[in-house]
Design a protein around this motif. Structure first.
Motif, mmCIF file in Angstrom:
data_model
loop_
_atom_site.group_PDB
_atom_site.id
_atom_site.type_symbol
_atom_site.label_atom_id
_atom_site.label_comp_id
_atom_site.label_asym_id
_atom_site.label_seq_id
_atom_site.Cartn_x
_atom_site.Cartn_y
_atom_site.Cartn_z
ATOM 1 N N HIS A 118 0.807 -1.216 0.000
ATOM 2 C CA HIS A 118 0.000 0.000 0.000
ATOM 3 C C HIS A 118 0.845 1.273 0.000
ATOM 4 O O HIS A 118 0.433 2.284 -0.559
ATOM 5 N N ASP A 119 2.014 1.223 0.641
ATOM 6 C CA ASP A 119 2.933 2.362 0.641
ATOM 7 C C ASP A 119 4.043 2.192 -0.387
ATOM 8 O O ASP A 119 5.074 2.865 -0.306
ATOM 9 N N PHE A 120 3.827 1.277 -1.326
ATOM 10 C CA PHE A 120 4.772 1.005 -2.418
ATOM 11 C C PHE A 120 6.069 0.365 -1.912
ATOM 12 O O PHE A 120 7.097 0.435 -2.597
ATOM 13 N N ARG A 121 6.036 -0.279 -0.759
ATOM 14 C CA ARG A 121 7.230 -0.977 -0.284
ATOM 15 C C ARG A 121 7.291 -2.371 -0.912
ATOM 16 O O ARG A 121 6.378 -3.172 -0.717
ATOM 17 N N PRO A 122 8.344 -2.680 -1.638
ATOM 18 C CA PRO A 122 8.516 -4.042 -2.167
ATOM 19 C C PRO A 122 9.293 -4.896 -1.161
ATOM 20 O O PRO A 122 9.871 -4.381 -0.198
ATOM 21 N N ARG A 123 9.305 -6.184 -1.384
ATOM 22 C CA ARG A 123 10.125 -7.060 -0.557
ATOM 23 C C ARG A 123 11.608 -6.869 -0.893
ATOM 24 O O ARG A 123 11.952 -6.573 -2.040
ATOM 25 N N LYS A 124 12.456 -7.027 0.119
ATOM 26 C CA LYS A 124 13.887 -6.808 -0.076
ATOM 27 C C LYS A 124 14.458 -7.715 -1.154
ATOM 28 O O LYS A 124 15.418 -7.353 -1.846
ATOM 29 N N SER A 125 13.855 -8.883 -1.297
ATOM 30 C CA SER A 125 14.378 -9.848 -2.260
ATOM 31 C C SER A 125 14.287 -9.361 -3.700
ATOM 32 O O SER A 125 14.968 -9.892 -4.584
#
Length: 213
Positions: A177-184
């Motif tokens: 929702h806040d445009f955070r992707p997974r670190k991977s």
């Protein structure tokens, strides 16, 4: 603090509203406004009254009824309707939803609407869609949406919407929702916010491509 934050210069203005739980100068809103300003978009951030009161006394309040927020947003449009160049409205999550409702009404003050993380439905409640007014849009609408957003994942939205009408959805790969992707993924929130800002400018310039949902 002033009721509005204005940054950037350019041939178009975006009136940008915050989400339900964070103010106009949250870290997310700071990154987004800066990214848009870099794309020659004049960004006007503002706060709804309930959030201004929270800033004054520190007490958390839920947003009021949508009708009140719509009236407050309309007043902001009034203040900036004389800006040189086209005026767009939009916002983060709830702010984008309120802007989209205004975009569904005939209003020659605005040129279009841009949403960042649209709350298509409450998380976990995909039977409660907030899209009934999408059939009534009177101006073009762009939605920047993370593919993993719990308020409307890509697979859910594509199954729900037909793709007809003036709505363009730009999908941000692996964003929530806040445009955070997974670190991977090797991608950062800042990367996706910057991408959303570039896409917004391209869309405003008429280079938004096919317009597929």
């Amino acid at each position: 603090m002033a009721q509005e934050l204005i940054e950037g210069e350019g041939p178009r203005t975006l009136l940008l509203a915050h989400g339900a739980g964070a103010p106009m100068d949250s870290p997310y809103m700071d990154l987004l406004a800066a990214g848009l300003a870099e794309q020659r978009i004049r960004v006007v951030r503002f706060e709804f009254e309930y959030m201004r009161k929270r800033r004054e006394d520190g007490r958390k309040r839920p947003p009021p009824r949508a009708e009140k927020l719509e009236g407050e947003f309309s007043a902001v449009i009034d203040r900036h309707a004389g800006a040189s160049g086209p005026v767009y409205i939009g916002g983060k999550s709830m702010g984008g939803r309120i802007a989209s409702v205004l975009a569904s009404r005939a209003d020659d003050r605005i040129a279009g609407c841009v949403c960042f993380g649209y709350p298509f439905h409450p998380p976990g409640k995909a039977d409660r869609w907030r899209t009934a007014h999408f059939n009534d849009f009177t101006v073009p609408v762009l939605i920047n949406q993370g593919t993993r957003d719990p308020f409307g994942r890509k697979d859910e939205v594509q199954a729900h919407l037909t793709g007809d009408g003036p709505v363009v959805i730009h999908w941000l790969d692996d964003g929530e929702h806040d445009f955070r992707p997974r670190k991977s993924t090797g991608t950062t929130q800042e990367d996706l916010i910057e991408l959303a800002a570039r896409q917004t400018a391209a869309w405003m310039d008429g280079r938004n491509g096919s317009g597929e949902v």
